[in-house]
Scaffold this motif. Structure first.
Motif, PDB file in Angstrom:
ATOM      1  N   LEU A   1      46.454  26.021  17.190  1.00 15.42           N
ATOM      2  CA  LEU A   1      46.005  24.622  17.101  1.00 15.42           C
ATOM      3  C   LEU A   1      46.339  24.028  15.742  1.00 15.42           C
ATOM      4  O   LEU A   1      46.113  24.662  14.704  1.00 15.42           O
ATOM      5  CB  LEU A   1      44.478  24.553  17.299  1.00 15.42           C
ATOM      6  CG  LEU A   1      43.798  23.235  16.886  1.00 15.42           C
ATOM      7  CD1 LEU A   1      44.165  22.101  17.840  1.00 15.42           C
ATOM      8  CD2 LEU A   1      42.272  23.401  16.835  1.00 15.42           C
ATOM      9  N   CYS A   2      46.881  22.800  15.734  1.00 13.56           N
ATOM     10  CA  CYS A   2      47.012  22.000  14.508  1.00 13.56           C
ATOM     11  C   CYS A   2      46.273  20.696  14.754  1.00 13.56           C
ATOM     12  O   CYS A   2      46.501  20.040  15.778  1.00 13.56           O
ATOM     13  CB  CYS A   2      48.478  21.698  14.184  1.00 13.56           C
ATOM     14  SG  CYS A   2      49.421  23.162  13.722  1.00 13.56           S
ATOM     15  N   LEU A   3      45.410  20.312  13.825  1.00  8.36           N
ATOM     16  CA  LEU A   3      44.561  19.140  14.029  1.00  8.36           C
ATOM     17  C   LEU A   3      44.458  18.328  12.742  1.00  8.36           C
ATOM     18  O   LEU A   3      44.265  18.889  11.669  1.00  8.36           O
ATOM     19  CB  LEU A   3      43.165  19.610  14.456  1.00  8.36           C
ATOM     20  CG  LEU A   3      42.095  18.558  14.701  1.00  8.36           C
ATOM     21  CD1 LEU A   3      42.447  17.687  15.900  1.00  8.36           C
ATOM     22  CD2 LEU A   3      40.737  19.230  14.933  1.00  8.36           C
ATOM     23  N   LYS A   4      44.639  17.032  12.872  1.00 12.33           N
ATOM     24  CA  LYS A   4      44.477  16.151  11.704  1.00 12.33           C
ATOM     25  C   LYS A   4      43.674  14.917  12.098  1.00 12.33           C
ATOM     26  O   LYS A   4      43.706  14.481  13.255  1.00 12.33           O
ATOM     27  CB  LYS A   4      45.836  15.705  11.170  1.00 12.33           C
ATOM     28  CG  LYS A   4      46.567  16.778  10.357  1.00 12.33           C
ATOM     29  CD  LYS A   4      47.803  16.179   9.724  1.00 12.33           C
ATOM     30  CE  LYS A   4      48.776  17.243   9.234  1.00 12.33           C
ATOM     31  NZ  LYS A   4      48.280  18.007   8.081  1.00 12.33           N
ATOM     32  N   MET A   5      42.980  14.356  11.097  1.00 10.24           N
ATOM     33  CA  MET A   5      42.199  13.141  11.320  1.00 10.24           C
ATOM     34  C   MET A   5      42.384  12.209  10.132  1.00 10.24           C
ATOM     35  O   MET A   5      42.547  12.663   9.005  1.00 10.24           O
ATOM     36  CB  MET A   5      40.718  13.489  11.455  1.00 10.24           C
ATOM     37  CG  MET A   5      40.451  14.529  12.522  1.00 10.24           C
ATOM     38  SD  MET A   5      38.777  14.452  13.132  1.00 10.24           S
ATOM     39  CE  MET A   5      38.829  15.750  14.372  1.00 10.24           C
ATOM     40  N   ASP A   6      42.352  10.911  10.403  1.00  8.43           N
ATOM     41  CA  ASP A   6      42.446   9.924   9.326  1.00  8.43           C
ATOM     42  C   ASP A   6      41.526   8.740   9.631  1.00  8.43           C
ATOM     43  O   ASP A   6      41.925   7.765  10.255  1.00  8.43           O
ATOM     44  CB  ASP A   6      43.890   9.447   9.157  1.00  8.43           C
ATOM     45  CG  ASP A   6      44.019   8.405   8.047  1.00  8.43           C
ATOM     46  OD1 ASP A   6      42.998   8.125   7.364  1.00  8.43           O
ATOM     47  OD2 ASP A   6      45.121   7.869   7.864  1.00  8.43           O
TER      48      ASP A   6
END
Lengths: 74, 357
Positions: free
Chosen positions: B186-191
């Motif tokens: 899993l790769c997860l990013k938030m902005d």
């Protein structure tokens, strides 16, 4: 960038024969949110640049759009 | 954030869509669109038909319908369920959590952990993450992930920008422990600095519901919306999708030791056909490996779009065998998450129509 080619691509988006640099984009009925998305996609895929919504709103003529993309490529 | 989950797998996926289809051509008169503009829009966005829940049918009803089917047919037993996750932006109430309501409706035991997650386009990937983490910690065998959204209730049917694209749906995904390592990357990013790109600005507590928030305002020629409906900065979301998602796909492929060629299908969230084609071209993924047909068949159902994509496009293959897939959800938050995993064979993987009892 090749300006002639750019104006051809813009004409294809607007679904017309030819776009001249001095043409005002808002004069075209087809210059709507779909055309704007197509221009964003064109800028990304063909010229490798991202145009913001506020930048595209300031564009008046076809030449302005070419200048904007060219400036971002530098 | 990136991480690897091990010894866990998806056992079953069931998508539930409202039975009634609504066709773009029939809705055209609602939109103040010339025939020419409607034709361009239909072609570019890949519009044809979508599913809209009838009045009174909530996301939870679609999910309960699906869960009941799995229990009735024996794909899942009540006593195996350790946790019930409900991912939605259209819950039944502000409080209590809808997952608790569902637990009660189905008569599940008091040891079942109920959690609501407020997530949208990345909500399937985030729901799986939460399910895997719970399975790491608890002794129950299975976690049930419910994704449900009825965005039709958050848009105006005269809004040509949002209404033709949305679709209502629910899904039930059963996640379980397994003996094989079966790594999931899993790769997860938030902005959150871009949270206004997709927002329902009014009706909660920052701007409480009032006659003002319910007023329909013209946002551009022929397009009206109220503060209690979905506002989308189309250009910002478009740029985000093309700028931020492709590098994450690269990242999750290399993290999991895969190449474009070793992935059988790229099963992505389904905002519209145009952006998905652009993404495939940009990432040099053959169009046939990255399905883009869901918006024109069911509509964009937010966090349910990935399960609907899986059951509609790969149902038969996944009932009979395994595929290596890359899942990616991106949007509201902004949040973008991508996963690579081996999926299947599944006990069930199909789309069913919701019929009111």
């Amino acid at each position: 960038m090749d300006k002639t080619e750019f104006y051809q691509r813009l004409a294809a988006i607007l679904d017309i024969e030819e776009v001249k640099p001095e043409n005002v984009l808002k004069d075209y009925d087809q210059w709507d949110s779909l055309a704007i998305l197509s221009v964003l996609a064109l800028a990304d895929s063909q010229y490798g640049v991202t145009i913001r919504a506020d930048e595209i709103r300031q564009v008046v003529t076809a030449a302005d759009l070419a200048t904007l993309i060219e400036a971002k490529r530098k | 954030m990136k991480c690897i989950f091990r010894n866990k797998r998806i056992r079953a996926i069931l998508s539930v869509v409202p039975g009634q289809e609504s066709r773009f051509d029939d809705e055209r008169s609602n939109y103040n669109l010339t025939e020419e503009k409607a034709r361009r829009m239909k072609k570019m966005m890949g519009l044809d038909r979508h599913r809209v829940a009838p009045p009174g049918v909530c996301s939870s009803d679609l999910c309960v319908y699906g869960l009941q089917q799995l229990l009735n047919e024996g794909t899942l037993k009540k006593e195996e369920i350790g946790a019930l996750l409900f991912v939605s932006q259209t819950p039944d109430y502000y409080l209590p959590p809808t997952s608790n309501v569902i637990q009660g409706r189905l008569g599940l035991g008091h040891d079942v952990v109920c959690l609501d997650l407020n997530q949208g386009c990345a909500g399937f990937v985030i729901g799986l993450m939460q399910a895997f983490m719970l399975l790491d910690m608890m002794d129950a065998d299975k976690v049930v992930l419910l994704n449900g959204d009825t965005a039709s209730k958050l848009v105006d049917k005269h809004n040509r920008i949002t209404y033709p694209l949305i679709g209502d749906a629910g899904s039930v995904t059963v996640i379980e422990r397994c003996a094989e390592e079966n790594p999931v990357h899993l790769c997860l990013k938030m902005d959150g600095s871009r949270h206004r790109a997709l927002i329902v600005p009014g009706g909660a507590f920052r701007t409480p519901s009032s006659p003002e928030t319910l007023k329909l305002v013209e946002v551009e020629e022929g397009v009206v919306q109220s503060l209690e409906q979905i506002h989308m900065d189309g250009a910002a979301v478009f740029n985000f999708t093309l700028e931020d998602v492709p590098p994450q796909i690269e990242e999750v492929l290399s993290y999991s030791g895969n190449s474009r060629e070793s992935i059988d299908f790229f099963l992505f969230h389904q905002p519209n056909q145009f952006i998905l084609k652009q993404m495939a071209d940009k990432m040099k993924i053959p169009q046939e490996k990255l399905p883009n047909n869901i918006v024109g068949i069911y509509g964009n159902s937010s966090s349910v779009s990935i399960p609907v994509n899986i059951t509609h496009n790969c149902g038969k293959q996944l009932r009979n065998g395994a595929l290596r897939v890359c899942l990616s959800g991106f949007g509201v938050g902004l949040t973008w998450g991508s996963m690579v995993m081996n999926l299947g064979p599944l006990a069930t993987c199909r789309t069913v129509n919701y019929e009111a009892a």
